[in-house]
Design a protein around this motif. Structure first.
Motif, mmCIF file in Angstrom:
data_model
loop_
_atom_site.group_PDB
_atom_site.id
_atom_site.type_symbol
_atom_site.label_atom_id
_atom_site.label_comp_id
_atom_site.label_asym_id
_atom_site.label_seq_id
_atom_site.Cartn_x
_atom_site.Cartn_y
_atom_site.Cartn_z
ATOM 1 N N VAL A 1 -10.055 -6.692 0.194
ATOM 2 C CA VAL A 1 -9.549 -5.319 0.349
ATOM 3 C C VAL A 1 -10.549 -4.367 -0.313
ATOM 4 O O VAL A 1 -10.675 -4.350 -1.539
ATOM 5 C CB VAL A 1 -8.153 -5.150 -0.286
ATOM 6 C CG1 VAL A 1 -7.679 -3.708 -0.164
ATOM 7 C CG2 VAL A 1 -7.155 -6.111 0.339
ATOM 8 N N THR A 2 -11.265 -3.583 0.507
ATOM 9 C CA THR A 2 -12.338 -2.725 0.006
ATOM 10 C C THR A 2 -11.933 -1.254 0.094
ATOM 11 O O THR A 2 -11.446 -0.789 1.130
ATOM 12 C CB THR A 2 -13.625 -2.940 0.820
ATOM 13 O OG1 THR A 2 -13.997 -4.324 0.734
ATOM 14 C CG2 THR A 2 -14.767 -2.093 0.280
ATOM 15 N N ALA A 3 -12.143 -0.524 -0.995
ATOM 16 C CA ALA A 3 -11.771 0.888 -1.063
ATOM 17 C C ALA A 3 -12.788 1.754 -0.331
ATOM 18 O O ALA A 3 -14.007 1.560 -0.465
ATOM 19 C CB ALA A 3 -11.673 1.329 -2.521
ATOM 20 N N THR B 1 -2.926 4.980 -1.881
ATOM 21 C CA THR B 1 -3.927 5.779 -1.177
ATOM 22 C C THR B 1 -4.119 7.119 -1.884
ATOM 23 O O THR B 1 -5.235 7.622 -1.989
ATOM 24 C CB THR B 1 -3.523 6.020 0.286
ATOM 25 O OG1 THR B 1 -2.270 6.731 0.331
ATOM 26 C CG2 THR B 1 -3.393 4.704 1.040
ATOM 27 N N GLU C 1 -14.010 -3.820 -4.369
ATOM 28 C CA GLU C 1 -13.061 -4.755 -3.781
ATOM 29 C C GLU C 1 -11.836 -4.758 -4.695
ATOM 30 O O GLU C 1 -11.821 -5.427 -5.735
ATOM 31 C CB GLU C 1 -13.673 -6.151 -3.650
ATOM 32 C CG GLU C 1 -12.831 -7.090 -2.800
ATOM 33 C CD GLU C 1 -13.503 -8.428 -2.546
ATOM 34 O OE1 GLU C 1 -13.538 -8.861 -1.380
ATOM 35 O OE2 GLU C 1 -13.968 -9.040 -3.529
ATOM 36 N N PHE D 1 0.859 -1.165 0.000
ATOM 37 C CA PHE D 1 0.000 0.000 0.000
ATOM 38 C C PHE D 1 0.902 1.224 0.000
ATOM 39 O O PHE D 1 1.550 1.542 1.002
ATOM 40 C CB PHE D 1 -0.926 -0.024 1.219
ATOM 41 C CG PHE D 1 -2.031 -1.033 1.079
ATOM 42 C CD1 PHE D 1 -3.256 -0.683 0.529
ATOM 43 C CD2 PHE D 1 -1.819 -2.350 1.456
ATOM 44 C CE1 PHE D 1 -4.264 -1.623 0.382
ATOM 45 C CE2 PHE D 1 -2.808 -3.296 1.316
ATOM 46 C CZ PHE D 1 -4.044 -2.939 0.778
ATOM 47 N N VAL E 1 -1.063 -0.736 -4.314
ATOM 48 C CA VAL E 1 -2.347 -0.040 -4.163
ATOM 49 C C VAL E 1 -2.072 1.326 -3.540
ATOM 50 O O VAL E 1 -1.564 1.411 -2.424
ATOM 51 C CB VAL E 1 -3.306 -0.854 -3.276
ATOM 52 C CG1 VAL E 1 -4.659 -0.161 -3.190
ATOM 53 C CG2 VAL E 1 -3.468 -2.283 -3.804
ATOM 54 N N PHE F 1 -8.438 1.867 3.011
ATOM 55 C CA PHE F 1 -8.787 0.501 2.621
ATOM 56 C C PHE F 1 -9.139 -0.320 3.857
ATOM 57 O O PHE F 1 -8.380 -0.356 4.827
ATOM 58 C CB PHE F 1 -7.629 -0.150 1.859
ATOM 59 C CG PHE F 1 -7.277 0.599 0.612
ATOM 60 C CD1 PHE F 1 -7.964 0.372 -0.560
ATOM 61 C CD2 PHE F 1 -6.288 1.574 0.623
ATOM 62 C CE1 PHE F 1 -7.677 1.097 -1.713
ATOM 63 C CE2 PHE F 1 -5.990 2.303 -0.515
ATOM 64 C CZ PHE F 1 -6.683 2.056 -1.693
#
Length: 301
Positions: free
Chosen positions: A207-209, A129, A202, A94, A127, A222
């Motif tokens: 892993v959900t935004a 942020t 997802e 992340f 991923v 997340f």
């Protein structure tokens, strides 16, 4: 040498000294279901106090700083914690850290990964942020090639559009114009390696935004099980918790960011969630507790 890239050569050279380096970059480690979660240090920023505290009433801020051993006006040195998830056949970062082009006190993520035996080529997913320098610029190596060359990269659609928009450099203000130029260049080089997602998607299995705007227009946190990876939605362990409704100079939309902090803290406490903050101490893993009408950060370690 047609099958050997410059990256491979540099990785080989860097590996020669790895045994002599103490693994000081591993901050904290927890297990969450099938996921092994480690926070890795990319170093720390060095910021003028006013960059964060400038818009805040000094009389409200002073006692908070004193409780945390910070003198008014002294530079702030927030840590940079990159979250690494491993499990389910994936190695997920992340954010990508700062690289070596932002500040001399950051750019340690490659050493941190090496200390854990993780090669950049092992990373399957990155991923983001948001696209500020300490989160995006490390996505490229010293040769302006993708550092995590086998990975799929993900950024929220609104965030991606904002930093790719040629008008952003004219509207963000002179103090942050270099952020725009740097982000746009890196996103152009990454090109189709970057995939878009929306709030509620997802992004990866489990892993959900969670849209958390204000620090930047499309900032995302997340949810991973009962853990929230915050990025910079809560940017420090002092005023960010004890006075979350105050405007912070680090946020692009200060009023919206304050609303986001308050809503996030309410959810985290109500759902008894663990949190990981990019700039929080002790590796960034901890909890939020209610205190005197506001909150406090309680590190896990």
């Amino acid at each position: 040498m047609s099958g050997i890239t410059r990256r491979m050569l540099m990785t080989g050279v860097a590996g020669l000294g790895a045994a002599a380096v103490m693994p000081r970059w591993l901050h904290a480690s927890v297990q969450l279901g099938d996921w092994q979660i480690d926070t890795l240090s990319d170093g720390n920023l060095v910021l003028p106090a006013d960059f964060i505290l400038g818009p805040m009433p000094a009389e409200e801020v002073a006692p908070i700083l004193a409780r945390h051993g910070l003198a008014a006006g002294e530079p702030l040195t927030p840590p940079c914690n990159v979250t690494l998830l491993r499990g389910q056949g994936r190695t997920v970062l992340f954010d990508a850290g700062s690289g070596l082009a932002f500040q001399p006190s950051v750019g340690e993520l490659p050493d941190a990964l090496d200390a854990l035996g993780v090669d950049p080529g092992d990373v399957t997913d990155v991923v983001f942020t948001h696209a500020h320098p300490d989160h995006l610029w490390g996505a490229l190596d010293d040769f302006d090639e993708a550092m995590f060359y086998n990975a799929r990269h993900y950024m929220g659609a609104g965030e991606l559009d904002y930093w790719r928009d040629p008008e952003t450099v004219n509207t963000i203000g002179t103090a942050r114009q270099a952020f725009v130029i740097g982000a746009a260049r890196r996103l152009e080089i990454l090109g189709d390696m970057v995939e878009r997602f929306e709030h509620g998607d997802e992004v990866l299995p489990g892993v959900t935004a969670v849209l958390t705007p204000g620090h930047t227009p499309g900032h995302m946190a997340f949810a991973v099980g009962n853990m929230m990876i915050l990025g910079d939605a809560i940017g420090n362990h002092h005023v960010g918790f004890e006075a979350p409704g105050l405007p912070s100079g680090s946020d692009q939309d200060q009023a919206l960011a304050a609303e986001t902090r308050l809503a996030l803290l309410d959810r985290i406490v109500a759902d008894d969630m663990t949190l990981i903050g990019f700039h929080l101490p002790g590796g960034g893993i901890g909890r939020a507790e209610r205190m005197d009408g506001a909150y406090r950060f309680v590190p896990e370690i």
